[in-house]
Design an enzyme around this catalytic site. Structure first.
Site, PDB file in Angstrom:
ATOM      1  N   SER A   1       0.920  -1.220   0.149  1.00  0.00           N
ATOM      2  CA  SER A   1       0.045  -0.024   0.037  1.00  0.00           C
ATOM      3  C   SER A   1       0.890   1.202   0.027  1.00  0.00           C
ATOM      4  CB  SER A   1      -0.995  -0.004   1.270  1.00  0.00           C
ATOM      5  OG  SER A   1      -1.841   0.822   1.190  1.00  0.00           O
ATOM      6  N   ASN A   2       0.512   2.329   0.292  1.00  0.00           N
ATOM      7  CA  ASN A   2       1.238   3.382   0.445  1.00  0.00           C
ATOM      8  C   ASN A   2       0.644   4.616   1.575  1.00  0.00           C
ATOM      9  OD1 ASN A   2      -0.985   5.432  -0.698  1.00  0.00           O
ATOM     10  ND2 ASN A   2      -0.686   4.005  -2.291  1.00  0.00           N
ATOM     11  N   HIS A   3       1.285   5.614   1.576  1.00  0.00           N
ATOM     12  CA  HIS A   3       1.160   6.402   3.029  1.00  0.00           C
ATOM     13  C   HIS A   3      -0.212   7.255   2.575  1.00  0.00           C
ATOM     14  CE1 HIS A   3       4.640   5.392   4.984  1.00  0.00           C
ATOM     15  NE2 HIS A   3       5.286   5.654   3.887  1.00  0.00           N
ATOM     16  N   SER A   4      -0.824   7.362   1.684  1.00  0.00           N
ATOM     17  CA  SER A   4      -2.072   8.342   1.428  1.00  0.00           C
ATOM     18  C   SER A   4      -3.206   8.162   2.623  1.00  0.00           C
ATOM     19  CB  SER A   4      -2.765   7.960   0.263  1.00  0.00           C
ATOM     20  OG  SER A   4      -3.941   8.600   0.171  1.00  0.00           O
TER      21      SER A   4
ATOM     22  N   ALA B   1      -4.610   7.518  -4.304  1.00  0.00           N
ATOM     23  CA  ALA B   1      -3.231   6.903  -4.565  1.00  0.00           C
ATOM     24  C   ALA B   1      -3.435   5.538  -4.935  1.00  0.00           C
ATOM     25  CB  ALA B   1      -2.435   7.170  -3.282  1.00  0.00           C
TER      26      ALA B   1
END
Ligand code: C5P
Length: 407
Positions: A218-221, A285
């Site tokens: 996943s990512n930091h959004s 994101a």
């Protein structure tokens, strides 16, 4: 304008009746009261008898600069505290924190304290900020009571997820005082419904790509920017579908949320919703790559390196761009180098009407925080905005969207 300072500016001179019930979150009512007062509101406070155990009337009287009301009668002099006149006095009755007990009584019309009788007589908008343990909040009885209240027009500031007084973590923690004050400010702002009749999609948050039943990419959004945009568009009268990856954020008032996890789920939801939409804001994101094979069982660790083969996901924005015709499409770009050139190439490639460029190089911009510094780019040029709250950035984006539909 509807956000940030604009929202709290609308509190100036307004009369807020602050109801406090017996929750540990009552300590936040002190800060909330101060925020309302600082924004220029007149505040009177009504407490349930139990609330006095959590925060003293002296504290609240000092902050609100008004005597606190708890009983139907003043036991000293017999003076009558009229719930009818309190309800008439207020421009907004804000019950924060609202316990499961008080919500249940409100839903069924029980009137065994001054806070509740005032609710039954109030003609002004009523806002509740629930605060309770996660299981109490999730209980079907509480959920049913909240639905009943919402149907009767009570506005709910959804609790946040986080650590609870019980030590457990989950949803039930009262929203933060600044969010509650902004919510009330928004409610009291007479917004022009400039986007009434428009159906808009907003994608927000990070997608989650499963590796196995336990792990994911996943990512930091945080989703904050997309949620602010969805809220702003709804406040201006648009019918908003928010297609959201996993976040802990409350659904903005008036917004319909569709929860998704993976890029593929988001793609399917967005393409379907776009069929009947007038436009879309692509704020999510989205993962560009997803594991080519997802293991049904947890991957076991071995001694050597582990390779996970990734395949490309589909580009949702580009797909909507290809289908959009004369409809609105707004994109986001988060760049770390050669920012403007990359954003301009995305504007063309994905057929956006305009693109919102965040640079990770700017302090205060990007993930997680409550501020953002963006440049709005369309085919006629660039507009670099100063560092603003995400709510204010959302308002500037909504202004552009209004201008698009006014063409
Ligand atoms: O190409 P890049 O990912 O930087 O483009 C960002 C823009 O495209 C954002 O508006 C994002 O929401 C959107 N996007 C999308 N689907 C993808 C990748 C990006 O909608 N698979």
């Amino acid at each position: 304008m509807a956000s940030g300072n604009a929202a709290t500016a609308s509190l100036a001179g307004r009369r807020i009746l602050l109801g406090i019930t017996g929750s540990i979150a009552a300590y936040k009512a002190a800060m909330l009261c101060r925020l309302l007062k600082t924004a220029g509101a007149e505040v009177r406070v009504v407490m349930t008898p139990l609330a006095k155990q959590f925060i003293t009337p002296l504290t609240m009287a000092t902050l609100s600069k008004n005597p606190i009301l708890v009983e139907f009668f003043d036991p000293e002099n017999g003076a009558w505290n009229s719930h009818v006149s309190l309800g008439e006095w207020a421009d907004c009755y804000l019950i924060a924190p609202a316990t499961a007990n008080t919500l249940a009584k409100m839903a069924t019309g029980v009137a065994d304290n001054l806070l509740l009788t005032t609710y039954l007589s109030a003609r002004c908008p009523v806002v509740v900020a629930p605060a309770m343990d996660l299981d109490m909040y999730a209980h079907p009885a509480t959920q049913q009571n909240l639905r009943t209240l919402a149907k009767r027009g009570v506005r709910i500031v959804e609790p946040a997820e986080g650590e609870l007084a019980s030590g457990l973590t989950g949803k039930g923690r009262m929203a933060e005082p600044d969010a509650i004050a902004a919510f009330v400010g928004d409610l009291l702002t007479e917004k022009k419904k400039t986007l009434a009749g428009r159906r808009l999609i907003v994608t927000a948050g990070a997608t989650i790509e499963a590796i196995d039943p336990v792990r994911f990419i996943s990512n930091h959004s945080s989703g904050k920017m997309g949620y602010a945009i969805a809220g702003e568009l709804a406040a201006r009268g648009a019918e908003v579908t928010l297609i959201s990856g996993r976040t802990a954020l409350p659904v903005p008032p008036g917004v319909e949320r569709v929860d998704v996890l993976s890029a593929e789920e988001m793609y399917n939801a967005a393409v379907r919703a776009f069929e009947r939409a007038d436009g879309a804001v692509m704020c999510a994101a989205v993962a560009d790559y997803t594991p080519a094979e997802v293991s049904d069982t947890k991957l076991k660790k071995g001694d050597g390196e582990l390779f996970i083969r990734l395949r490309r996901t589909r580009d949702i924005a580009a797909e909507l761009g290809a289908r959009k015709g004369g409809r609105l499409l707004v994109g986001f770009a988060l760049e770390t180098d050669d920012e403007e050139a990359h954003a301009e190439s995305k504007l063309e490639r994905k057929n956006f009407d305009f693109i919102v460029l965040n640079s990770l190089r700017d302090a205060g911009a990007g993930f997680r925080g409550d501020t953002n510094k963006v440049t709005l780019i369309d085919r006629t040029g660039r507009e670099a905005l100063p560092l603003l709250s995400k709510r204010e950035v959302a308002a500037r984006i909504a202004d552009r969207i209004e201008a698009f539909f006014a063409r």
